[in-house]
Motif scaffolding. Sequence first.
Motif, short mmCIF file in Angstrom:
data_model
loop_
_atom_site.label_atom_id
_atom_site.label_comp_id
_atom_site.label_asym_id
_atom_site.label_seq_id
_atom_site.Cartn_x
_atom_site.Cartn_y
_atom_site.Cartn_z
N PRO A 22 0.83 -1.21 0.00
CA PRO A 22 0.00 0.00 0.00
C PRO A 22 0.86 1.26 0.00
CG PRO A 22 0.03 -1.01 2.18
CD PRO A 22 0.74 -1.97 1.26
N LEU A 23 0.53 2.16 -0.90
CA LEU A 23 1.20 3.46 -0.96
C LEU A 23 0.33 4.51 -0.27
CD1 LEU A 23 2.56 3.81 -4.63
CD2 LEU A 23 3.92 3.86 -2.55
N GLY A 24 0.96 5.47 0.37
CA GLY A 24 0.19 6.55 0.98
C GLY A 24 -0.69 6.05 2.10
N THR A 25 -1.97 6.45 2.06
CA THR A 25 -2.92 6.10 3.11
C THR A 25 -4.06 5.28 2.53
OG1 THR A 25 -4.33 8.05 2.79
CG2 THR A 25 -2.39 8.33 4.18
N ALA A 26 -4.94 4.83 3.40
CA ALA A 26 -6.09 4.03 2.96
C ALA A 26 -6.99 4.81 2.03
CB ALA A 26 -6.88 3.55 4.18
N ALA A 27 -6.95 6.14 2.10
CA ALA A 27 -7.81 6.96 1.26
C ALA A 27 -7.27 7.14 -0.15
CB ALA A 27 -8.01 8.34 1.91
N ASP A 28 -6.05 6.66 -0.42
CA ASP A 28 -5.43 6.89 -1.72
C ASP A 28 -5.80 5.84 -2.76
OD1 ASP A 28 -4.05 9.29 -1.12
OD2 ASP A 28 -2.54 8.14 -0.03
N GLY A 29 -5.95 4.59 -2.36
CA GLY A 29 -6.30 3.53 -3.31
C GLY A 29 -5.21 3.19 -4.30
N VAL A 30 -3.94 3.25 -3.87
CA VAL A 30 -2.82 2.96 -4.77
C VAL A 30 -1.85 1.98 -4.10
CG1 VAL A 30 -2.98 5.12 -6.06
CG2 VAL A 30 -1.59 5.05 -3.98
N TRP A 31 -1.24 1.14 -4.93
CA TRP A 31 -0.31 0.11 -4.45
C TRP A 31 0.96 0.12 -5.30
CZ3 TRP A 31 -5.37 -0.20 -3.40
CH2 TRP A 31 -5.76 -0.76 -2.17
N LEU A 32 2.04 -0.41 -4.74
CA LEU A 32 3.33 -0.51 -5.41
C LEU A 32 3.80 -1.96 -5.38
CD1 LEU A 32 5.91 1.00 -6.58
CD2 LEU A 32 6.76 1.00 -4.23
N ALA A 33 4.27 -2.48 -6.52
CA ALA A 33 4.80 -3.84 -6.55
C ALA A 33 6.07 -3.92 -5.70
CB ALA A 33 5.09 -4.27 -7.98
N GLU A 34 6.19 -4.98 -4.92
CA GLU A 34 7.35 -5.15 -4.05
C GLU A 34 8.65 -5.14 -4.86
OE1 GLU A 34 8.68 -8.15 -0.41
OE2 GLU A 34 7.38 -8.88 -2.00
N ARG A 35 8.62 -5.65 -6.08
CA ARG A 35 9.82 -5.65 -6.91
C ARG A 35 10.35 -4.24 -7.11
NH1 ARG A 35 8.81 -7.83 -12.76
NH2 ARG A 35 7.37 -6.07 -12.72
N ALA A 36 9.46 -3.28 -7.37
CA ALA A 36 9.89 -1.90 -7.58
C ALA A 36 10.54 -1.34 -6.32
CB ALA A 36 8.71 -1.04 -8.02
N ALA A 37 9.98 -1.66 -5.16
CA ALA A 37 10.58 -1.20 -3.91
C ALA A 37 11.94 -1.83 -3.70
CB ALA A 37 9.65 -1.52 -2.74
N ARG A 38 12.06 -3.15 -3.97
CA ARG A 38 13.34 -3.82 -3.80
C ARG A 38 14.41 -3.21 -4.69
NH1 ARG A 38 10.38 -9.05 -3.89
NH2 ARG A 38 10.95 -9.16 -6.09
N GLN A 39 14.05 -2.89 -5.93
CA GLN A 39 15.03 -2.32 -6.84
C GLN A 39 15.49 -0.95 -6.37
OE1 GLN A 39 12.71 -2.58 -10.44
NE2 GLN A 39 13.53 -4.57 -10.99
N ALA A 40 14.56 -0.13 -5.90
CA ALA A 40 14.92 1.20 -5.40
C ALA A 40 15.81 1.09 -4.19
CB ALA A 40 13.65 1.99 -5.08
N ALA A 64 -3.53 -7.41 10.20
CA ALA A 64 -4.17 -6.66 9.12
C ALA A 64 -5.24 -5.74 9.70
CB ALA A 64 -4.79 -7.62 8.11
N GLY A 65 -5.23 -4.50 9.21
CA GLY A 65 -6.21 -3.54 9.67
C GLY A 65 -7.39 -3.46 8.71
N GLU A 66 -8.09 -2.37 8.78
CA GLU A 66 -9.21 -2.16 7.88
C GLU A 66 -8.72 -2.00 6.45
OE1 GLU A 66 -12.39 -2.27 8.67
OE2 GLU A 66 -11.96 -2.66 10.78
N ALA A 67 -9.48 -2.56 5.51
CA ALA A 67 -9.07 -2.50 4.11
C ALA A 67 -9.22 -1.11 3.52
CB ALA A 67 -9.87 -3.50 3.28
N GLY A 68 -10.05 -0.25 4.13
CA GLY A 68 -10.27 1.07 3.59
C GLY A 68 -11.37 1.06 2.54
N PRO A 69 -11.58 2.20 1.88
CA PRO A 69 -12.71 2.30 0.93
C PRO A 69 -12.47 1.63 -0.41
CG PRO A 69 -11.50 4.36 1.01
CD PRO A 69 -10.88 3.47 2.05
N PHE A 70 -11.26 1.13 -0.66
CA PHE A 70 -10.94 0.55 -1.96
C PHE A 70 -10.66 -0.94 -1.83
CE2 PHE A 70 -9.60 5.00 -2.13
CZ PHE A 70 -10.31 5.44 -3.23
N PRO A 71 -11.03 -1.73 -2.86
CA PRO A 71 -10.72 -3.16 -2.81
C PRO A 71 -9.22 -3.41 -2.88
CG PRO A 71 -11.59 -2.55 -4.98
CD PRO A 71 -11.75 -1.35 -4.09
#
Length: 235
Positions: A22-40, A64-71
């Motif tokens: 998860p990127l940002g906060t639960a209100a953002d609805g965006v994710w980052l692939a772990e591979r991209a984080a590992r490379q950085a 695990a917490g609340e999933a937030g407003p996005f699937p």
Amino acid sequence: MTTSDGWTRAVRDSLAPGRLLPLGTAADGVWLAERAARQAWGRTVAGVRDAVPGRLRIGAAGPAGEAGPFPVPPGGLPPGPLRIEAEFAAVAGGRSLPETAEEVRALLLAAARELGLAVAEADLRVTDLLAEAPAPEPAPPPPDRTPPATDDPVARAVLRVSGVAAVTDALGPPVHRTPGAVRVECAVTADRPVVETARAARAAAAAAAPEGAAVTVVVTEVRRGLSGGSGSGRP
């Protein structure tokens, strides 16, 4: 485990998309692939004196917490604090292990903030003591950057966002539609904060998606030396 084994495993890990973080906060609805984080993070830690980076894994820091407003996308972690588990080999006779480990930890946490990941913990493990630093290993092959063809209006809206390099299909079609939900997969450039680009991409996708759809964005790659939003990677 030998150093060569560690490097082989690190290369194999760098080629797998891994979890979606998860990127940002639960209100953002965006994710980052772990591979991209590992490379950085690999590029960051590679500059640490007396340390040879190895395997790196990112997971949830607690229950695990609340999933937030996005699937939450398949293979993704729900929004919440994250925990890094990193391995490295140290060069004997150099700095003390605590000093080297502290620099590695500080750089990992700083890189996480730059990416927009809420990392709360960074646990390190020294896997080997080396007589000298090994020769640099060849970089893993770059991913196939042939952009998938798509005429989807949601994809076209995302491609107009500054910092978006291309739509991608590492996890499935660039635009994945299910009843009431739309998920967009893309690559972004490193010259702008990743989380800012991802938020802008989600806003653009939401404006082009059917009204009422829950729109999410997955960033599968962070590309260096490119500038997005001007035709790069367009279908």
